[in-house]
Design a protein around this motif. Structure first.
Motif, PDB file in Angstrom:
ATOM      1  N   ASN A   1      50.522 110.137  50.036  1.00  0.00           N
ATOM      2  CA  ASN A   1      50.381 110.423  48.616  1.00  0.00           C
ATOM      3  C   ASN A   1      49.486 111.636  48.407  1.00  0.00           C
ATOM      4  OD1 ASN A   1      50.745 109.748  45.790  1.00  0.00           O
ATOM      5  ND2 ASN A   1      48.599 109.113  45.813  1.00  0.00           N
ATOM      6  N   GLU A   2      48.403 111.713  49.177  1.00  0.00           N
ATOM      7  CA  GLU A   2      47.506 112.858  49.074  1.00  0.00           C
ATOM      8  C   GLU A   2      48.203 114.144  49.505  1.00  0.00           C
ATOM      9  OE1 GLU A   2      44.338 115.188  48.273  1.00  0.00           O
ATOM     10  OE2 GLU A   2      44.602 113.076  47.742  1.00  0.00           O
TER      11      GLU A   2
ATOM     12  N   GLN B   1      51.856 119.829  45.645  1.00  0.00           N
ATOM     13  CA  GLN B   1      52.113 120.094  44.226  1.00  0.00           C
ATOM     14  C   GLN B   1      51.063 121.037  43.653  1.00  0.00           C
ATOM     15  OE1 GLN B   1      54.932 119.238  42.628  1.00  0.00           O
ATOM     16  NE2 GLN B   1      55.527 118.456  44.652  1.00  0.00           N
ATOM     17  N   ARG B   2      49.824 120.876  44.088  1.00  0.00           N
ATOM     18  CA  ARG B   2      48.754 121.762  43.630  1.00  0.00           C
ATOM     19  C   ARG B   2      48.977 123.184  44.138  1.00  0.00           C
ATOM     20  NH1 ARG B   2      45.016 119.537  46.053  1.00  0.00           N
ATOM     21  NH2 ARG B   2      44.785 117.835  44.559  1.00  0.00           N
TER      22      ARG B   2
ATOM     23  N   LYS C   1      50.185 115.440  46.682  1.00  0.00           N
ATOM     24  CA  LYS C   1      49.317 116.049  45.669  1.00  0.00           C
ATOM     25  C   LYS C   1      48.912 117.465  46.080  1.00  0.00           C
ATOM     26  CE  LYS C   1      47.160 111.786  43.905  1.00  0.00           C
ATOM     27  NZ  LYS C   1      45.862 111.063  43.801  1.00  0.00           N
TER      28      LYS C   1
ATOM     29  N   SER D   1      39.729 117.316  45.688  1.00  0.00           N
ATOM     30  CA  SER D   1      40.868 116.925  46.510  1.00  0.00           C
ATOM     31  C   SER D   1      40.753 117.492  47.910  1.00  0.00           C
ATOM     32  CB  SER D   1      42.172 117.404  45.855  1.00  0.00           C
ATOM     33  OG  SER D   1      43.262 117.012  46.627  1.00  0.00           O
TER      34      SER D   1
END
Length: 361
Positions: A243-244, A250-251, A247, A220
């Protein structure tokens, strides 16, 4: 913290805040700490104005934290500390702009002009005459009453307190010195409201994450870097980028969930834990050291620290997503001087400030 990278995979040490006795935060104890005044390592030529001015508003910056990070297999960096300063002017904290921050590296060999060869005792030193905290004992450099940085400007009336410049002299005069000047109280060193609350920074290793999660994170990160370097994006690519970004955040939250109170992540030669897929530096964004060596990531300051600094949680305020510090990969020798290093400020992309901080803790 040790500045030595691990033999195979780079480990991560997590920093947490703890209360400590004042003597444990003095220079002779080689502390890692947040807030208060700097515990200078070398007592010769600490950074001073204009080197400690914010590059945006030109006001003196405040000491934020220091990390003791020796490199044990290099005698020139047997003692080694990184010092981070930040501006306290809210308007200077624009998105992804690092000009309101500065970081310095200082290192000494084991035999030096300031400290004994043997390590300091873990026990409180015997009581005696209190050390004068307004001057560096070896060099005789006088320190600013407000911020603890070099101050060669004395009060013209009492001559008992010094300042780094007119701004801090005016600040002290308006708060307490106007009524204390030329009285016995004038020479008493107390805590300035300009300083951040002081705590010791203690560390423990982060537990290793699952290999699969690490591989997914690396993949990612590569995607985020690629997305950040595109010259043009159409609407579809922008949607993918958003969207990335979700992510990545959230990570970030998942990675810190086990230790939500961490305020520093130390991993010399490792990689930062980014809070967004945007504004991730490329190799070209990180300048080489003056010695010619590349700079490498060493540690990052987490947004959780903001909750302990007594700054506003909403609105226009001192703020960051994460602060990534990059230092000379060779940790080059500058004798006992303080060498500027590089800091990269990354902000959160969209969520309101208060919800972001609450989401991290």
């Amino acid at each position: 913290m040790s500045g030595d990278p691990g033999p195979s995979s780079v480990k991560v040490d997590l920093g947490f805040l703890e209360e400590a006795e004042p003597w444990r935060l003095l220079s002779a104890q080689f502390p890692s700490k947040v807030g208060g005044k700097p515990a200078w390592l070398s007592q010769k030529s600490p950074p001073s104005l204009p080197g400690l001015e914010c590059e945006k508003c030109r006001l003196p910056m405040a000491f934020l934290l220091q990390v003791y990070a020796p490199i044990s297999d290099e005698d020139r960096s047997f003692h080694r500390t990184l010092f981070l300063f930040c501006c306290k002017t809210r308007e200077c904290y624009t998105s992804n702009d690092s000009r309101c921050m500065k970081v310095f590296r200082c290192q000494l060999p084991r035999r030096n002009d300031f400290y004994p060869y043997d390590p300091p005792s873990e026990d409180e030193p015997p009581s005696g005459p209190e050390q004068d905290q307004s001057v560096l004992s070896v060099s005789g450099i006088k320190l600013c009453w407000v911020c603890g940085c070099p101050g060669n400007k004395a009060c013209s009336r009492c001559h008992t307190v010094n300042y780094c410049g007119k701004h801090h002299q005016t600040l002290h005069w308006k708060t307490t010195h106007k009524r204390e000047c030329c009285t016995p109280e004038a020479s008493i060193v107390t805590t300035s409201s300009f300083l951040f609350p002081e705590s010791e920074l203690v560390t423990e290793p982060e537990e290793e994450e699952d290999t699969k999660e690490a591989e997914e994170e690396k993949e990612s990160e590569d995607c985020a870097t690629s997305a950040d370097t595109l010259a043009e994006t159409d609407l579809e690519e922008m949607a993918m980028h958003e969207n990335e970004d979700h992510k990545v955040f959230q990570r970030f939250k998942k990675r810190i969930r086990a230790e939500p109170h961490q305020v520093v992540r130390y991993s010399r030669g490792g990689s930062p834990l980014w809070v967004s897929s945007q504004h991730i530096p490329s190799d070209q964004d990180i300048p080489a050291c003056t010695c010619g060596a590349k700079r490498a990531f060493e540690f990052q300051v987490m947004p959780q620290l903001l909750n302990s600094l007594c700054v506003d949680a909403t609105g226009d305020s001192i703020d960051w997503g994460t602060l990534a510090v990059y230092t000379c990969s060779a940790s080059c020798d500058h004798d006992d001087q303080y060498c500027p290093e590089f800091i990269w400020k990354q902000d959160f992309s969209s969520e309101p400030t208060e919800s972001r901080r609450q989401g991290c803790t």
